[in-house]
Scaffold this motif. Structure first.
Motif, PDB file in Angstrom:
ATOM      1  N   ARG A  26      -0.987  17.046   3.907  1.00 55.10           N
ATOM      2  CA  ARG A  26      -1.908  17.180   5.025  1.00 55.10           C
ATOM      3  C   ARG A  26      -3.360  17.296   4.542  1.00 55.10           C
ATOM      4  O   ARG A  26      -4.281  16.881   5.210  1.00 55.10           O
ATOM      5  CB  ARG A  26      -1.530  18.415   5.844  1.00 55.10           C
ATOM      6  CG  ARG A  26      -2.002  18.305   7.286  1.00 55.10           C
ATOM      7  CD  ARG A  26      -1.835  19.605   8.029  1.00 55.10           C
ATOM      8  NE  ARG A  26      -0.441  19.976   8.209  1.00 55.10           N
ATOM      9  CZ  ARG A  26      -0.071  21.178   8.641  1.00 55.10           C
ATOM     10  NH1 ARG A  26      -0.978  22.083   8.917  1.00 55.10           N
ATOM     11  NH2 ARG A  26       1.201  21.478   8.795  1.00 55.10           N
ATOM     12  N   TYR A  27      -3.527  17.881   3.367  1.00 57.03           N
ATOM     13  CA  TYR A  27      -4.881  18.076   2.860  1.00 57.03           C
ATOM     14  C   TYR A  27      -5.288  16.977   1.880  1.00 57.03           C
ATOM     15  O   TYR A  27      -6.143  17.188   1.046  1.00 57.03           O
ATOM     16  CB  TYR A  27      -5.003  19.445   2.192  1.00 57.03           C
ATOM     17  CG  TYR A  27      -5.122  20.570   3.177  1.00 57.03           C
ATOM     18  CD1 TYR A  27      -6.373  21.058   3.552  1.00 57.03           C
ATOM     19  CD2 TYR A  27      -3.999  21.152   3.737  1.00 57.03           C
ATOM     20  CE1 TYR A  27      -6.498  22.079   4.454  1.00 57.03           C
ATOM     21  CE2 TYR A  27      -4.110  22.185   4.656  1.00 57.03           C
ATOM     22  CZ  TYR A  27      -5.359  22.647   5.008  1.00 57.03           C
ATOM     23  OH  TYR A  27      -5.476  23.661   5.906  1.00 57.03           O
ATOM     24  N   GLU A  29      -6.975  14.370   2.275  1.00 55.51           N
ATOM     25  CA  GLU A  29      -8.367  13.928   2.378  1.00 55.51           C
ATOM     26  C   GLU A  29      -9.308  14.891   1.676  1.00 55.51           C
ATOM     27  O   GLU A  29     -10.313  14.477   1.113  1.00 55.51           O
ATOM     28  CB  GLU A  29      -8.759  13.784   3.849  1.00 55.51           C
ATOM     29  CG  GLU A  29      -8.181  12.534   4.447  1.00 55.51           C
ATOM     30  CD  GLU A  29      -9.005  12.017   5.603  1.00 55.51           C
ATOM     31  OE1 GLU A  29      -9.711  12.816   6.233  1.00 55.51           O
ATOM     32  OE2 GLU A  29      -8.917  10.817   5.873  1.00 55.51           O
ATOM     33  N   LEU A  30      -8.959  16.162   1.714  1.00 57.15           N
ATOM     34  CA  LEU A  30      -9.770  17.136   0.993  1.00 57.15           C
ATOM     35  C   LEU A  30      -9.688  16.862  -0.502  1.00 57.15           C
ATOM     36  O   LEU A  30     -10.687  16.942  -1.224  1.00 57.15           O
ATOM     37  CB  LEU A  30      -9.283  18.551   1.293  1.00 57.15           C
ATOM     38  CG  LEU A  30     -10.069  19.654   0.617  1.00 57.15           C
ATOM     39  CD1 LEU A  30     -11.513  19.649   1.060  1.00 57.15           C
ATOM     40  CD2 LEU A  30      -9.448  21.002   0.909  1.00 57.15           C
ATOM     41  N   TYR A  32      -9.209  14.010  -1.846  1.00 52.65           N
ATOM     42  CA  TYR A  32     -10.059  12.848  -2.074  1.00 52.65           C
ATOM     43  C   TYR A  32     -11.530  13.263  -2.139  1.00 52.65           C
ATOM     44  O   TYR A  32     -12.271  12.866  -3.040  1.00 52.65           O
ATOM     45  CB  TYR A  32      -9.798  11.834  -0.954  1.00 52.65           C
ATOM     46  CG  TYR A  32     -10.842  10.767  -0.826  1.00 52.65           C
ATOM     47  CD1 TYR A  32     -10.885   9.696  -1.711  1.00 52.65           C
ATOM     48  CD2 TYR A  32     -11.799  10.829   0.189  1.00 52.65           C
ATOM     49  CE1 TYR A  32     -11.853   8.729  -1.591  1.00 52.65           C
ATOM     50  CE2 TYR A  32     -12.770   9.863   0.324  1.00 52.65           C
ATOM     51  CZ  TYR A  32     -12.797   8.818  -0.575  1.00 52.65           C
ATOM     52  OH  TYR A  32     -13.760   7.865  -0.458  1.00 52.65           O
ATOM     53  N   PHE A  33     -11.963  14.103  -1.200  1.00 56.14           N
ATOM     54  CA  PHE A  33     -13.372  14.481  -1.153  1.00 56.14           C
ATOM     55  C   PHE A  33     -13.781  15.366  -2.326  1.00 56.14           C
ATOM     56  O   PHE A  33     -14.897  15.263  -2.824  1.00 56.14           O
ATOM     57  CB  PHE A  33     -13.699  15.190   0.168  1.00 56.14           C
ATOM     58  CG  PHE A  33     -14.032  14.233   1.271  1.00 56.14           C
ATOM     59  CD1 PHE A  33     -15.190  13.468   1.204  1.00 56.14           C
ATOM     60  CD2 PHE A  33     -13.198  14.072   2.355  1.00 56.14           C
ATOM     61  CE1 PHE A  33     -15.508  12.576   2.203  1.00 56.14           C
ATOM     62  CE2 PHE A  33     -13.503  13.173   3.362  1.00 56.14           C
ATOM     63  CZ  PHE A  33     -14.657  12.419   3.288  1.00 56.14           C
ATOM     64  N   LEU A  34     -12.872  16.228  -2.750  1.00 50.17           N
ATOM     65  CA  LEU A  34     -13.215  17.089  -3.884  1.00 50.17           C
ATOM     66  C   LEU A  34     -13.350  16.268  -5.159  1.00 50.17           C
ATOM     67  O   LEU A  34     -14.258  16.497  -5.964  1.00 50.17           O
ATOM     68  CB  LEU A  34     -12.172  18.198  -4.063  1.00 50.17           C
ATOM     69  CG  LEU A  34     -12.284  19.373  -3.087  1.00 50.17           C
ATOM     70  CD1 LEU A  34     -11.224  20.409  -3.400  1.00 50.17           C
ATOM     71  CD2 LEU A  34     -13.661  20.014  -3.141  1.00 50.17           C
ATOM     72  N   TRP A  36     -14.134  13.162  -5.286  1.00 47.30           N
ATOM     73  CA  TRP A  36     -15.345  12.376  -5.064  1.00 47.30           C
ATOM     74  C   TRP A  36     -16.581  13.228  -5.363  1.00 47.30           C
ATOM     75  O   TRP A  36     -17.516  12.782  -6.010  1.00 47.30           O
ATOM     76  CB  TRP A  36     -15.312  11.909  -3.612  1.00 47.30           C
ATOM     77  CG  TRP A  36     -16.535  11.265  -3.083  1.00 47.30           C
ATOM     78  CD1 TRP A  36     -16.966  10.007  -3.340  1.00 47.30           C
ATOM     79  CD2 TRP A  36     -17.474  11.836  -2.189  1.00 47.30           C
ATOM     80  NE1 TRP A  36     -18.123   9.768  -2.647  1.00 47.30           N
ATOM     81  CE2 TRP A  36     -18.457  10.866  -1.931  1.00 47.30           C
ATOM     82  CE3 TRP A  36     -17.578  13.086  -1.553  1.00 47.30           C
ATOM     83  CZ2 TRP A  36     -19.525  11.104  -1.092  1.00 47.30           C
ATOM     84  CZ3 TRP A  36     -18.637  13.323  -0.716  1.00 47.30           C
ATOM     85  CH2 TRP A  36     -19.606  12.336  -0.494  1.00 47.30           C
ATOM     86  N   ARG A  37     -16.546  14.488  -4.925  1.00 47.31           N
ATOM     87  CA  ARG A  37     -17.670  15.375  -5.203  1.00 47.31           C
ATOM     88  C   ARG A  37     -17.836  15.584  -6.699  1.00 47.31           C
ATOM     89  O   ARG A  37     -18.946  15.463  -7.232  1.00 47.31           O
ATOM     90  CB  ARG A  37     -17.428  16.737  -4.540  1.00 47.31           C
ATOM     91  CG  ARG A  37     -18.496  17.742  -4.886  1.00 47.31           C
ATOM     92  CD  ARG A  37     -18.075  19.154  -4.594  1.00 47.31           C
ATOM     93  NE  ARG A  37     -17.054  19.609  -5.533  1.00 47.31           N
ATOM     94  CZ  ARG A  37     -16.553  20.827  -5.545  1.00 47.31           C
ATOM     95  NH1 ARG A  37     -16.938  21.697  -4.661  1.00 47.31           N
ATOM     96  NH2 ARG A  37     -15.639  21.175  -6.421  1.00 47.31           N
ATOM     97  N   ARG A 120      -4.073  25.175  -3.355  1.00 50.05           N
ATOM     98  CA  ARG A 120      -5.005  25.319  -4.482  1.00 50.05           C
ATOM     99  C   ARG A 120      -4.799  24.298  -5.572  1.00 50.05           C
ATOM    100  O   ARG A 120      -5.683  24.060  -6.390  1.00 50.05           O
ATOM    101  CB  ARG A 120      -4.873  26.717  -5.108  1.00 50.05           C
ATOM    102  CG  ARG A 120      -4.876  27.853  -4.141  1.00 50.05           C
ATOM    103  CD  ARG A 120      -6.070  27.801  -3.242  1.00 50.05           C
ATOM    104  NE  ARG A 120      -6.202  29.037  -2.487  1.00 50.05           N
ATOM    105  CZ  ARG A 120      -6.990  29.163  -1.433  1.00 50.05           C
ATOM    106  NH1 ARG A 120      -7.679  28.141  -0.997  1.00 50.05           N
ATOM    107  NH2 ARG A 120      -7.080  30.308  -0.812  1.00 50.05           N
TER     108      ARG A 120
END
Lengths: 277, 437
Positions: A26-27, A29-30, A32-34, A36-37, A120
């Motif tokens: 479920r997470y 996308e997070l 992916y974004f982390l 990416w960051r 985590r």
């Protein structure tokens, strides 16, 4: 979104295990974004930026070629010495970077961990991804070296993804252990640079593992990076390089053990992470 | 509308407190030295556990046996002193930590304004941070993309969209952070003390956003020390003390309970024992009461209603001019005013022996909201003598409503000032030249 999340969440002591893997999806996308960051931030406000990912392994390769190839005149297994070195520098740099990144990742993201919920595991995993991007970029040098020396790898190069996967597993396994331990015992903050520094010399990065005397080779293979590096060389260098199979099998099983126990230990620590960090 | 969205059953959270170390993390060195030390002591004393005189760890229940339900659309305030377990409760609800006992069931997406700006990376640009922060708060990529322009507009940062946020002014930073959080559409919103940070305009924006959210039928859990905000925004409240629920009910009652729990004085004070009554051989105080517009003793007073302060006293020796007077203080200790008995019937007249009750009626729409403490005295002015002065005789709690007919009108934010009268306003429309000069 009105009906997207009507599922009921139960929070109970010890209950999270069942929902954990569902949450991990479920997470995504997070995750992916982390990643990416981390990739974006890595070379922000540096003059040459992403070129660092190329320069560091290149210089390592250069020095090792001079010291071990030219001065010590160690055997090169039938391939140009720079290629021998670089096929080891690649996985080693990946492993070393991933290790230092992941071990600090939880502490570096303490404000996230103590304020919101998400699995985590995402944090150390996205750190490994960042190092993997560096790995991909620096493999450009390997291609350049092959062109320069007009070295054509054999069919075995097709098996390279398999060895990349092993180095991935080794990185994430060790990374999880160290990340979790680092939260609890901050001593590991000092141990990790030490591991990375020494690992470069105890792993066969600047030389071929074939120079290790045969009776010590199994013992030498207890270092999982020996197996990973040998695997890379076997795939890249072709016929000239002989893989020491008992050592490789030992390394493979070690990696699996480290990964499984690391995952387990991390999960165990994770529950109290927000209270400890 | 009335289905339960959050249900807590017997919830508890236990922490282990270490006494020896001040650091929150352990160092391997300490673990080893402690092991050696205890081993050494065991060798010396030959008693395996005698070194454990002072336990280095102690259990501490941050929350204990908590059970309550929240229905959809409820606005629940959570109040209590520092360390009462409010933040732990929000942490459990947002799944940051695991409960030790009990269970929680939640229906719907939970988001919390406690994370305003969490996960902002100073090196990234405003644009990048909107995506990152959105993802951290639980939005999907499509959702963020859809609301991106709205967020930028709300935060008023169009020009700086591609500047790293570390170069933002703190105001821009907070605006952007809040804009992202505000465009989240959670079914359940957790708010922790946001009103304590930011300037007045930001606080107003927060309160406004919370009102919008509640109007849309979403559920809000609001932790705050700002009692006026709790009574205004929340219909219900829970009062926590040492990890347990002390009171659960209508917000204004719970808030009154909480505020008055810190003050010994209540709405009624009676001295039954004649020997203990304050006063001298001329007059003694028997009782002081606060009565609401219905004539009942009440600690909670609606700001729009009048309130009566009633003093019962006994004159022991006749022939003196006695003037009761009241002294009003607010919860910050500000001396608001003195009220002196002007009842014409006893003005400049000596009193016979016997029981008297003096009542002062304070009109509605007079005090600002908050706790008021009344000091009661009876004096003689010529020659000046104070027969008694009971400083904290009674207290009561004025509550402002959001019905729109009190002095605050439809304004939901923080309203300063110690009095809050309703004034007579008139408006002239296109009044002509006379008024424009």
């Amino acid at each position: 979104m009105k009906n997207s999340d009507q599922t009921e969440i139960i929070i109970e002591a010890g209950r999270t295990e069942a929902q954990y893997w569902k949450d991990l999806y479920r997470y995504r996308e997070l995750f992916y974004f982390l990643s990416w960051r981390d990739i974006l931030v890595r070379y922000k406000q540096t003059v040459i930026g992403i070129a660092w990912a190329v320069i560091r392994p290149f210089l390592t390769m250069f020095v090792f070629t001079i010291v071990f190839g030219k001065l010590a005149k160690l055997p090169s297994e039938g391939a140009p010495y720079p290629i021998l070195v670089f096929s080891a520098v690649l996985p080693w740099q990946f492993f070393a970077n991933a290790l230092s990144e992941t071990s600090n990742s939880l502490i570096g993201n303490a404000n996230l961990i103590s304020k919101i919920y998400f699995p985590r595991l995402i944090i150390p995993a996205s750190s490994v991804i960042t190092s993997f991007v560096d790995f991909l970029i620096s493999s450009v040098i390997l291609v350049a070296l092959m062109v320069w020396y007009q070295f054509v790898p054999g069919w075995r190069v097709m098996t390279l993804p398999f060895f990349v996967a092993i180095s991935f597993a080794a990185s994430i396994g060790c990374g999880l252990w160290l990340a979790a331990l680092n939260v609890k015992y901050r001593d590991f903050r000092y141990i990790i640079p030490f591991i990375v520094q020494f690992g470069l010399f105890i792993s066969p990065v600047g030389f071929s593992s074939s120079i290790v005397p045969a009776k010590w080779r199994l013992l030498y293979s207890l270092n999982p990076m020996v197996g990973v590096i040998d695997g890379f060389r076997w795939a890249i260098l072709g016929e000239g390089f002989l893989l020491y199979w008992p050592g490789f099998i030992l390394c493979l099983s070690l990696v699996v053990i480290i990964l499984v126990t690391g995952l387990r230990y991390f999960r165990k620590t994770e529950k109290t992470l927000a209270d400890v960090i | 509308m009335s289905d339960t969205v959050i249900k807590l059953e017997n919830l508890g959270k236990k922490y282990l407190i270490r006494h020896q170390q001040s650091e929150r993390y352990t160092a391997l060195r300490d673990v080893l030295t402690n092991k050696f030390r205890s081993f050494g002591k065991r060798l010396i004393t030959l008693q395996p556990h005698s070194f454990n005189l002072r336990p280095s760890r102690e259990e501490f229940w941050a929350l204990r046996e908590l059970s309550f339900e929240v229905k959809q659309g409820d606005r629940l305030g959570i109040i209590g002193r520092n360390g009462a377990g409010k933040t732990t409760l929000l942490k459990l609800l947002s799944r940051i930590t695991e409960p030790t006992t009990g269970r929680i069931s939640i229906k719907g997406r939970v988001a919390s304004l406690l994370e305003v700006g969490t996960g902002f990376h100073p090196e990234l640009t405003g644009r990048e941070n909107i995506y990152l922060n959105g993802a951290i708060l639980g939005m999907t990529k499509n959702e963020i993309r859809r609301k991106f322009d709205e967020i930028v507009e709300f935060a008023e940062i169009e020009k700086f969209l591609d500047t790293p946020v570390k170069r933002y002014s703190s105001g821009m930073y907070v605006r952007l952070a809040f804009a992202v959080a505000a465009h989240l559409e959670p079914e359940i919103l957790l708010v922790d003390e946001v009103l304590a940070v930011g300037d007045a305009a930001f606080q107003k924006k927060c309160l406004g956003k919370m009102e919008d959210v509640s109007k849309e039928g979403r559920t809000i859990l609001f932790v705050s020390h700002n009692m006026p905000a709790i009574t205004r925004l929340c219909s219900k409240a829970i009062y926590l003390r040492q990890g347990r629920i002390v009171k659960n009910g209508d917000s204004y009652q719970v808030v009154s309970d909480y505020l008055l729990s810190g003050i010994d004085t209540k709405a009624e004070r009676v001295w039954p024992d004649p020997l203990m009554r304050p006063g001298d051989d001329i007059v003694r105080l028997c009782a002081v009461r606060v009565r609401n517009n219905k004539g009942c003793v009440s600690e909670t007073i609606d700001i729009r209603h009048p309130v009566g302060i009633e003093t019962q006293f006994e004159v022991l020796r006749p022939g003196h001019i006695l003037v009761p007077n009241y002294h009003f203080f607010n919860d910050e200790g500000v001396y608001l005013f003195v009220a002196i008995d002007q009842d014409p019937e006893w003005w400049r007249k000596t009193r016979p022996a016997g029981h008297f009750v003096s009542i002062a009626r304070i009109p509605g729409n007079f005090f600002a909201e908050g706790i008021l403490t009344v000091g009661v005295a009876i004096s003689t002015f010529d020659p000046l003598a104070v027969h008694f002065y009971e400083r904290d005789a009674v207290s009561f709690h004025i509550i402002d409503t959001i019905d729109g007919d009190s002095a605050r009108g439809d304004y939901g934010g923080v309203l300063p000032g110690v009095i809050r009268p309703v004034l007579n306003w008139t408006t002239l429309f296109n009044p002509g030249d006379v008024f424009l000069q």
